[in-house]
Design an enzyme around this catalytic site. Sequence first.
Site, PDB file in Angstrom:
ATOM      1  N   LYS A  36       0.849  -1.201   0.000  1.00 38.81           N
ATOM      2  CA  LYS A  36       0.000   0.000   0.000  1.00 38.81           C
ATOM      3  C   LYS A  36       0.882   1.248   0.000  1.00 38.81           C
ATOM      4  O   LYS A  36       2.097   1.171   0.242  1.00 38.81           O
ATOM      5  CB  LYS A  36      -0.908  -0.006   1.226  1.00 38.81           C
ATOM      6  CG  LYS A  36      -0.156   0.060   2.542  1.00 38.81           C
ATOM      7  CD  LYS A  36      -1.105   0.034   3.718  1.00 38.81           C
ATOM      8  CE  LYS A  36      -0.310   0.128   5.021  1.00 38.81           C
ATOM      9  NZ  LYS A  36      -1.138   0.447   6.162  1.00 38.81           N
ATOM     10  N   TYR A 265      18.965  30.016   8.099  1.00 37.85           N
ATOM     11  CA  TYR A 265      17.975  30.900   8.711  1.00 37.85           C
ATOM     12  C   TYR A 265      18.070  30.891  10.236  1.00 37.85           C
ATOM     13  O   TYR A 265      18.136  29.824  10.857  1.00 37.85           O
ATOM     14  CB  TYR A 265      16.559  30.443   8.335  1.00 37.85           C
ATOM     15  CG  TYR A 265      16.208  30.654   6.887  1.00 37.85           C
ATOM     16  CD1 TYR A 265      16.035  31.921   6.361  1.00 37.85           C
ATOM     17  CD2 TYR A 265      16.038  29.563   6.051  1.00 37.85           C
ATOM     18  CE1 TYR A 265      15.699  32.097   5.024  1.00 37.85           C
ATOM     19  CE2 TYR A 265      15.703  29.720   4.725  1.00 37.85           C
ATOM     20  CZ  TYR A 265      15.533  30.996   4.216  1.00 37.85           C
ATOM     21  OH  TYR A 265      15.200  31.174   2.901  1.00 37.85           O
TER      22      TYR A 265
HETATM   23  N1  PLP Z   1      -2.211  -4.684   7.700  1.00 35.88           N
HETATM   24  C1  PLP Z   1      -2.781  -3.483   7.871  1.00 35.88           C
HETATM   25  C2  PLP Z   1      -4.264  -3.394   7.955  1.00 35.88           C
HETATM   26  C3  PLP Z   1      -1.988  -2.364   7.994  1.00 35.88           C
HETATM   27  O1  PLP Z   1      -2.552  -1.147   8.186  1.00 35.88           O
HETATM   28  C4  PLP Z   1      -0.570  -2.512   7.934  1.00 35.88           C
HETATM   29  C5  PLP Z   1       0.329  -1.378   8.090  1.00 35.88           C
HETATM   30  O2  PLP Z   1       0.021  -0.327   8.586  1.00 35.88           O
HETATM   31  C6  PLP Z   1      -0.033  -3.774   7.720  1.00 35.88           C
HETATM   32  C7  PLP Z   1      -0.883  -4.843   7.626  1.00 35.88           C
HETATM   33  C8  PLP Z   1       1.434  -4.026   7.650  1.00 35.88           C
HETATM   34  O3  PLP Z   1       2.016  -3.761   8.898  1.00 35.88           O
HETATM   35  P1  PLP Z   1       3.585  -3.734   9.040  1.00 35.88           P
HETATM   36  O4  PLP Z   1       4.059  -2.692   8.101  1.00 35.88           O
HETATM   37  O5  PLP Z   1       3.797  -3.333  10.467  1.00 35.88           O
HETATM   38  O6  PLP Z   1       4.089  -5.093   8.711  1.00 35.88           O
END
Ligand code: PLP
Length: 375
Positions: A36, A265
């Site tokens: 994602k 700055y």
């Molecule tokens: N599943 C869900 C619903 C998530 O939101 C996430 C990450 O935020 C994951 C799995 C993966 O988690 P991780 O990156 O801690 O392995």
Amino acid sequence: MTIEYNKLKVRVNLDNLRHNLRVFKKLHDNVIPVIKSDAYGHGLAEVARALKGEAETFAVGFVNEASLLRRSGCEARIFALLGPQDEADYAALWDDRVLTAFGQMGQLEEAARLAQDRGPLDIGLKFDTGMRRLGFLPEEADEVVAFLKANPALNPVMVTSHLALADEPARKEAVDRQASRFSRAVDTLRGAGFDVEANLANSAGSMGHEACRHDSLRLGISLYGGNPYYGTEWAGLGEDLKPAMEVSAPVMQVHALKKGEGISYGWTHVAERDSMVAVIGVGYADNYSRGLSNTGQVNIAGRRAPILGRVCMQMCAVDVTDILGEGTPVVPGDRAWLLGGPGEGYISPDELAGWWGTITYEVFCLLGMNPREYL
Ligand code: PLP
């Protein structure tokens, strides 16, 4: 959104991703890479392509990410963790063959209505076992079963939930409670004759909580070589993982800064000795946080150079006095590594996240919005 005009380079080592996935396959033969948010800044389509044949299912967040992935040529099963949000999402479930996690009765009702025209649909179900974000409560599993029995066009194939505290070894009891609430939902569905894949563990859950591994692992941060146990010791497999992202920016100018002179700055840094500084072409417009002012470091030629004064929009200055003093030249056009880089100066994701005051997840997502190249 990708930042196109800048001089920052993000380098992604795809072999390291494959390596990290294989490390987790020692725990379970069914590992679902979580790609994602543009694969945590590593590139959605590129990462899926690199892992083709290594995984049967890829997980994304929103359904439209799944559509993007499908249209990039991915033929594997795509699991959108966050459920359908709008009309376009519902259509994509059929058009782009997206498996998504339904977590509200209204979503099931809408899908059942559409299924009358569009035909049967494999679905996932999300249960809220303690995160208190999305999903049915396990107590609602009987109601979900009754709905699915009455609407056989919806075929549940996956049951999922997300752990809130898997990255805190001292709070194992809370993880166990979530796992048992998850089992309650899975058992209800299986008891009703539905053949569902049970999927609970994220990276930390996979490493530290054997009871959460069930039928598949959801591997996010550790696929990218990140430590989910930020601020605490690595658990289990950590030391075998290889970060995949490195980030560099150009040295633009090298000059002297006299003792007593301020820089950048606000002159928040005043030189305590006659110094040499290198101006680096990276700033907060490249998602390199202004919070790194006077706290971060970069790696030049394998040596560390601390940031002097404020990080600006497209530039920051670093102290190269000691590097030059040792006889290592630093000249315009050299690369300064913000993450990774050569030799002993290697900057780990954890270290950068620590100076930044955040977690590796955010470091990868933000820096990964810059132009990327792949090894
Ligand atoms: N599943 C869900 C619903 C998530 O939101 C996430 C990450 O935020 C994951 C799995 C993966 O988690 P991780 O990156 O801690 O392995």
